[in-house]
Write an enzyme that holds these catalytic residues in place. Structure first.
Site, PDB file in Angstrom:
ATOM      1  N   ALA A  66       0.864  -1.177   0.000  1.00  0.00           N
ATOM      2  CA  ALA A  66       0.000   0.000   0.000  1.00  0.00           C
ATOM      3  C   ALA A  66       0.904   1.230   0.000  1.00  0.00           C
ATOM      4  O   ALA A  66       2.048   1.169   0.456  1.00  0.00           O
ATOM      5  CB  ALA A  66      -0.886  -0.020   1.237  1.00  0.00           C
ATOM      6  N   GLY A 110       0.684  -4.945   1.040  1.00  0.00           N
ATOM      7  CA  GLY A 110      -0.537  -4.999   0.234  1.00  0.00           C
ATOM      8  C   GLY A 110      -0.310  -5.635  -1.129  1.00  0.00           C
ATOM      9  O   GLY A 110      -1.251  -6.157  -1.736  1.00  0.00           O
ATOM     10  N   GLU A 113      -0.613  -9.227  -0.467  1.00  0.00           N
ATOM     11  CA  GLU A 113      -2.033  -9.494  -0.173  1.00  0.00           C
ATOM     12  C   GLU A 113      -2.887  -9.458  -1.443  1.00  0.00           C
ATOM     13  O   GLU A 113      -3.810 -10.257  -1.599  1.00  0.00           O
ATOM     14  CB  GLU A 113      -2.535  -8.469   0.850  1.00  0.00           C
ATOM     15  CG  GLU A 113      -1.885  -8.674   2.214  1.00  0.00           C
ATOM     16  CD  GLU A 113      -2.145  -7.534   3.173  1.00  0.00           C
ATOM     17  OE1 GLU A 113      -1.764  -6.389   2.854  1.00  0.00           O
ATOM     18  OE2 GLU A 113      -2.746  -7.770   4.230  1.00  0.00           O
ATOM     19  N   GLU A 133       4.752  -5.013   7.153  1.00  0.00           N
ATOM     20  CA  GLU A 133       4.018  -3.934   7.825  1.00  0.00           C
ATOM     21  C   GLU A 133       4.481  -3.694   9.247  1.00  0.00           C
ATOM     22  O   GLU A 133       4.416  -2.578   9.758  1.00  0.00           O
ATOM     23  CB  GLU A 133       2.509  -4.244   7.832  1.00  0.00           C
ATOM     24  CG  GLU A 133       1.826  -4.138   6.485  1.00  0.00           C
ATOM     25  CD  GLU A 133       1.849  -5.435   5.696  1.00  0.00           C
ATOM     26  OE1 GLU A 133       2.666  -6.335   6.014  1.00  0.00           O
ATOM     27  OE2 GLU A 133       1.047  -5.545   4.747  1.00  0.00           O
TER      28      GLU A 133
HETATM   29  N1  CAA Z   1       4.652   3.110  -0.744  1.00  0.00           N
HETATM   30  C1  CAA Z   1       5.078   4.248  -1.310  1.00  0.00           C
HETATM   31  N2  CAA Z   1       6.224   4.358  -1.996  1.00  0.00           N
HETATM   32  C2  CAA Z   1       6.990   3.263  -2.094  1.00  0.00           C
HETATM   33  C3  CAA Z   1       6.616   2.036  -1.532  1.00  0.00           C
HETATM   34  C4  CAA Z   1       5.372   1.985  -0.834  1.00  0.00           C
HETATM   35  N3  CAA Z   1       4.915   0.842  -0.301  1.00  0.00           N
HETATM   36  N4  CAA Z   1       7.586   1.133  -1.781  1.00  0.00           N
HETATM   37  C5  CAA Z   1       8.523   1.767  -2.500  1.00  0.00           C
HETATM   38  N5  CAA Z   1       8.165   3.054  -2.697  1.00  0.00           N
HETATM   39  C6  CAA Z   1       8.914   4.094  -3.409  1.00  0.00           C
HETATM   40  C7  CAA Z   1      10.114   4.572  -2.596  1.00  0.00           C
HETATM   41  O1  CAA Z   1       9.705   5.527  -1.653  1.00  0.00           O
HETATM   42  C8  CAA Z   1      10.980   5.130  -3.671  1.00  0.00           C
HETATM   43  O2  CAA Z   1      10.492   6.390  -4.033  1.00  0.00           O
HETATM   44  P1  CAA Z   1      11.537   7.620  -4.311  1.00  0.00           P
HETATM   45  O3  CAA Z   1      12.347   7.169  -5.490  1.00  0.00           O
HETATM   46  O4  CAA Z   1      10.648   8.779  -4.588  1.00  0.00           O
HETATM   47  O5  CAA Z   1      12.359   7.734  -3.077  1.00  0.00           O
HETATM   48  C9  CAA Z   1      10.712   4.207  -4.873  1.00  0.00           C
HETATM   49  O6  CAA Z   1       9.465   3.557  -4.588  1.00  0.00           O
HETATM   50  C10 CAA Z   1      11.770   3.139  -5.023  1.00  0.00           C
HETATM   51  O7  CAA Z   1      11.928   2.487  -3.777  1.00  0.00           O
HETATM   52  P2  CAA Z   1      13.361   2.254  -3.066  1.00  0.00           P
HETATM   53  O8  CAA Z   1      14.291   3.361  -3.437  1.00  0.00           O
HETATM   54  O9  CAA Z   1      13.100   2.027  -1.625  1.00  0.00           O
HETATM   55  O10 CAA Z   1      13.816   0.927  -3.804  1.00  0.00           O
HETATM   56  P3  CAA Z   1      14.762  -0.236  -3.236  1.00  0.00           P
HETATM   57  O11 CAA Z   1      15.001  -1.143  -4.400  1.00  0.00           O
HETATM   58  O12 CAA Z   1      15.904   0.329  -2.520  1.00  0.00           O
HETATM   59  O13 CAA Z   1      13.869  -1.006  -2.140  1.00  0.00           O
HETATM   60  C11 CAA Z   1      11.854  -2.056  -1.316  1.00  0.00           C
HETATM   61  C12 CAA Z   1      12.724  -1.699  -2.550  1.00  0.00           C
HETATM   62  C13 CAA Z   1      12.601  -3.048  -0.439  1.00  0.00           C
HETATM   63  C14 CAA Z   1      10.589  -2.668  -1.862  1.00  0.00           C
HETATM   64  C15 CAA Z   1      11.559  -0.771  -0.498  1.00  0.00           C
HETATM   65  O14 CAA Z   1      11.072   0.229  -1.390  1.00  0.00           O
HETATM   66  C16 CAA Z   1      10.551  -0.966   0.588  1.00  0.00           C
HETATM   67  O15 CAA Z   1      10.861  -1.493   1.627  1.00  0.00           O
HETATM   68  N6  CAA Z   1       9.276  -0.510   0.331  1.00  0.00           N
HETATM   69  C17 CAA Z   1       8.223  -0.568   1.335  1.00  0.00           C
HETATM   70  C18 CAA Z   1       7.676  -1.967   1.475  1.00  0.00           C
HETATM   71  C19 CAA Z   1       6.590  -1.990   2.524  1.00  0.00           C
HETATM   72  O16 CAA Z   1       6.801  -1.649   3.680  1.00  0.00           O
HETATM   73  N7  CAA Z   1       5.371  -2.407   2.123  1.00  0.00           N
HETATM   74  C20 CAA Z   1       4.222  -2.484   3.028  1.00  0.00           C
HETATM   75  C21 CAA Z   1       3.423  -1.221   2.947  1.00  0.00           C
HETATM   76  S1  CAA Z   1       2.130  -1.162   4.165  1.00  0.00           S
HETATM   77  C22 CAA Z   1       0.853  -2.066   3.553  1.00  0.00           C
HETATM   78  O17 CAA Z   1       0.924  -2.630   2.472  1.00  0.00           O
HETATM   79  C23 CAA Z   1      -0.397  -2.108   4.404  1.00  0.00           C
HETATM   80  C24 CAA Z   1      -1.401  -3.139   3.995  1.00  0.00           C
HETATM   81  O18 CAA Z   1      -1.316  -4.290   4.410  1.00  0.00           O
HETATM   82  C25 CAA Z   1      -2.558  -2.790   3.189  1.00  0.00           C
END
Ligand code: CAA
Length: 259
Positions: A66, A110, A113, A133
């Site tokens: 998400a 998400g 999911e 999460e």
């Molecule tokens: N939401 C918003 N933006 C996101 C994102 C997310 N879930 N995941 C990645 N992005 C964005 C980053 O902020 C980044 O944006 P910028 O270039 O503007 O900084 C871009 O995508 C590229 O990401 P990274 O630079 O972080 O790329 P990476 O290859 O170094 O890492 C990753 C990849 C490990 C997937 C890392 O991006 C990450 O950990 N993302 C978050 C994953 C996460 O926590 N997901 C769960 C979200 S909560 C949820 O989903 C709730 C639910 O159950 C409904």
């Protein structure tokens, strides 16, 4: 209808393909994208020429979860009153034709999911699944705490949900989360071949199979068996059952009319 955050196409005139398309955000799932995805799936489901759907992302990410930026300032009353997740993410559960997730790269939070809401997952060898999460001070909120243990068992689901670690495609297949792992460059070919095969069968039987397997997944055993038995009996009222069995007995290819 035109979409901004997804791309929609058909393959072979029978398979509806939705590609999540926010590459810079690794396909992070915001409300607008989920509204579009729900609309596209409902349109395919209503289209009698479509027999199966595929949801896919990019090589780097199916979806990284998400949209954290969008969620960051939400209050309890925002998400509760706005019916966050339930309002649009769960439209996919109303889709009665099969939906396959073709996953390459990250399927996190998400994103994992969403893949699990599909009927089955075909993974590329670079796929990585997880429910991170916990690292954000929340828990999976789109069914992850329920669908993940049903798919991989309690031990691994707890491990993933409590540590936030990722598992690779091999581990995901071994655990039962994905149905097959294929080379990245074969992901769409393999997925479309499976989807086109499903389209060959009676749409009535395909929908009944999906509904019945979901009963096993979502309810108790006795109810599930009873539901399956009733659907099984009911299929003997279709022309396609007569055609399918007659074709087998007479050693010819069945021609289904979806009746
Ligand atoms: N939401 C918003 N933006 C996101 C994102 C997310 N879930 N995941 C990645 N992005 C964005 C980053 O902020 C980044 O944006 P910028 O270039 O503007 O900084 C871009 O995508 C590229 O990401 P990274 O630079 O972080 O790329 P990476 O290859 O170094 O890492 C990753 C990849 C490990 C997937 C890392 O991006 C990450 O950990 N993302 C978050 C994953 C996460 O926590 N997901 C769960 C979200 S909560 C949820 O989903 C709730 C639910 O159950 C409904």
């Amino acid at each position: 209808m035109s979409y901004e955050l997804i791309q929609v196409r058909t393959e072979g005139g029978k398979v509806g393909v939705v590609t999540l398309n926010r590459p810079k955000q690794l396909n992070a799932l915001n409300n607008e994208l989920m509204d579009e995805l729900g609309a596209a799936l409902k349109a395919f489901d209503a289209d009698p020429t479509i027999g199966c759907m595929v949801i896919t992302g990019s090589e780097k990410a199916f979806a990284a979860g998400a949209d954290i930026g969008a969620m960051a300032t939400y209050s309890f009353s925002d998400v509760y009153k706005g019916d966050y997740i339930t309002r649009n993410w769960e439209l996919i559960r109303q889709v009665r034709k099969p939906v396959i997730a073709a996953v390459s790269g990250f399927a996190l939070g998400g994103g994992c999911e969403l893949a699990m809401m599909c009927d089955f997952i075909i993974a590329a060898d670079n796929a990585r699944f997880g429910q991170p999460e916990i690292k954000l001070g929340i828990i999976p909120g789109a069914g992850g705490t329920q669908r993940l243990p049903r798919a991989v068992g309690k031990a691994k689901a707890m491990d993933l949900a409590l540590t936030g670690r990722m598992m690779d495609a091999t581990e995901a297949e071994r655990a039962g989360l994905v149905s097959r792992v294929v080379a990245l460059d074969k992901l769409m070919d393999e997925t479309l071949a499976a989807a086109l095969m499903i389209c060959e069968f009676s749409q009535v039987a395909v929908m009944a199979a999906k509904e019945s397997v979901n009963r096993a997944f979502e309810g108790g055993l006795a109810d599930g068996i009873m539901f399956e038995r009733r659907m099984f009996h009911a299929l003997f009222a279709t022309e396609d059952q007569k055609e399918g069995m007659d074709a087998f007995v007479n050693k010819r290819k069945a021609v289904f009319k979806n009746q």
